[in-house]
Design an enzyme around this catalytic site. Structure first.
Site, PDB file in Angstrom:
ATOM      1  N   HIS B  12       0.738  -1.140   0.197  1.00 61.22           N
ATOM      2  CA  HIS B  12       0.578   0.186  -0.018  1.00 61.22           C
ATOM      3  C   HIS B  12       0.913   1.305   0.151  1.00 61.22           C
ATOM      4  O   HIS B  12       0.632   2.007   0.777  1.00 61.22           O
ATOM      5  CB  HIS B  12      -0.897  -0.201   1.383  1.00 61.22           C
ATOM      6  N   HIS B  59      -0.463   4.866   9.861  1.00 64.12           N
ATOM      7  CA  HIS B  59       1.174   5.344  10.107  1.00 64.12           C
ATOM      8  C   HIS B  59       1.031   6.592  10.148  1.00 64.12           C
ATOM      9  O   HIS B  59       1.922   7.942  10.151  1.00 64.12           O
ATOM     10  CB  HIS B  59       1.339   5.815   8.042  1.00 64.12           C
ATOM     11  N   HIS B 195      10.593  -4.502   3.726  1.00 68.62           N
ATOM     12  CA  HIS B 195      11.176  -2.564   3.429  1.00 68.62           C
ATOM     13  C   HIS B 195      11.244  -1.954   4.767  1.00 68.62           C
ATOM     14  O   HIS B 195      10.984  -2.254   6.075  1.00 68.62           O
ATOM     15  CB  HIS B 195      10.242  -1.564   2.895  1.00 68.62           C
ATOM     16  N   GLU B 242       4.738  -5.046   8.593  1.00 69.10           N
ATOM     17  CA  GLU B 242       2.929  -4.530   8.126  1.00 69.10           C
ATOM     18  C   GLU B 242       2.699  -5.995   7.698  1.00 69.10           C
ATOM     19  O   GLU B 242       1.679  -6.191   7.074  1.00 69.10           O
ATOM     20  CB  GLU B 242       3.156  -3.748   7.124  1.00 69.10           C
TER      21      GLU B 242
END
Lengths: 120, 282
Positions: B12, B59, B195, B242
């Protein structure tokens, strides 16, 4: 369970685990960055950054890190990357710019490193 | 009775929203990523879910560190995005499904899964980018169903364990299946894959680990619960946590699923991007 069994002190090089300890340390800095979700807050900050630091009660380490726009120093001062990203946004820094700054390379070199990861 | 027809995973990344706005579908950088979506569009057009449960991680828009819910469920009539500090365009409000939201909240708390209910929740790119990817045009797309956002904390440790995330999904499934109306529900697991944005390790991507996760999440999600949270940070990167959203989604799909489609590409922005379409068997 003994506390020692918890693994939250694991040492992963180049990685700060943002836990309760860091959350306490960085609260003022992160709260200021969270405010930047609002455009009017960003405008107020840009009119007088020093006054904005004081409004949120940043300490000297946090202020110095912000003045230098030094992401590693902001993280060391308790900054959380998700909130710091909003500070970076004010200066139009992309996540590649931020990655490059933290790893001591140019943005183009950082982007190349990401592309190279796809070739492995 | 309501039933869950399938699950879809996607990254996303905020940059995807910009790429959609600029129509970069054939751009050489973006094409290998966007090529992963037409099979999902076809499946959605054929199956037309009535509700989407969108599992994402906030976030730093909907929640701050003053009060950080580990698991939060939206129960609003509609959900709005904001610019997030970067000038992200204001999108039309996303219609909610509050009646089903409250049924899920009632069911999961009775099932001893204590969650936070939200009658107002600003949704960030973690929620909006998958909606843009799966239902192009959003409210202009007649197929876009009402949404229920579910957010899990990956901002601040302690984050939930992988085991707890999978158990959350299983409890969510029990709650949805007990809803008396005939509804077809699709569940999204968004975020990841590997990531890291922060620290001297920024730019870390781990194809081998991502491929392991994409394999096991189909055939043996319980095997993934053996991964500790610190091992997840080490192998997936600090923001690769995530992946918990994928585990929550997987738990909601029942024991056996059919993998209909899968795509993986490095890099999109700083991330190894994974897309999967899983159809429920039961």
């Amino acid at each position: 369970m003994e506390l020692a069994e918890f693994d939250h002190h694991a040492d992963i090089p180049g990685t700060t685990i943002f836990d309760g300890r860091m959350a306490m340390k960085g609260y003022a800095l992160n709260k200021m960055c969270y405010s930047f979700n609002a455009a009017e807050a960003r405008a107020e900050y840009l009119r007088d950054p020093e006054a904005y630091f004081d409004k949120f009660g940043l300490n000297d380490e946090q202020k110095a890190a912000c003045r230098a726009k030094n992401v590693l120093a902001m993280i060391a001062a308790g900054g959380n990357i998700y909130y710091l990203a909003k500070f970076a946004g004010i200066y139009k820094l992309s996540v590649q710019d931020v990655g490059a700054q933290q790893t001591g390379v140019t943005t183009e070199e950082f982007k190349q490193k990401l592309l190279d990861a796809g070739k492995k | 009775m309501a039933r869950i027809i399938g699950g879809i995973t996607t990254s996303h990344i905020p940059a995807v929203g910009n790429a959609i706005a600029q129509g970069l579908f054939e751009d050489p950088y973006w094409k290998p990523f966007f090529d992963g979506y037409p099979p999902v569009h076809e499946w959605l057009a054929k199956n037309k879910p009535d509700v989407v449960i969108n599992i994402y991680n906030d976030h730093g828009l909907g929640f701050f560190l003053d009060k950080m819910p580990t698991f939060a469920i939206g129960a609003a009539h509609e959900y709005r995005n904001e610019d997030e500090g970067w000038g992200i365009p204001q999108l039309p409000p996303f219609p909610g499904a509050p009646e089903l939201s409250w049924h899920i909240i009632e069911g999961m708390v009775a099932d001893e899964f204590d969650i936070t209910s939200c009658q107002e929740l600003a949704v960030d790119h973690g929620f909006t980018v998958p909606m843009q990817l799966f239902w192009p045009g959003l409210t202009d797309n007649p197929d876009m169903p009402p949404a229920i956002p579910i957010s899990a904390n990956t901002v601040q440790h302690p984050i939930p364990t992988l085991n707890r995330a999978l158990a959350f999904g299983r409890s969510l499934r029990r709650a949805v299946l007990s809803y008396p109306k005939d509804l077809k529900v699709v569940v999204l697991g968004t975020g990841g894959l590997s990531h890291q944005l922060d620290g001297e390790r920024a730019g870390f991507i781990n194809r081998e680990f991502d491929e392991y996760c994409m394999d096991k999440i189909v055939t043996d999600p319980d095997a993934l619960t053996k991964i500790s949270r610190m091992e997840l940070v080490e192998k997936a990167g600090a923001q690769g946590t995530e992946f918990l959203m994928w585990m929550m989604m997987r738990g909601a799909l029942g024991d056996k699923v059919n993998l209909l489609h899968s795509n993986y590409h490095i890099p999109i922005s700083n991330t190894g991007a994974g897309t999967m379409l899983l159809e429920c068997v039961d």
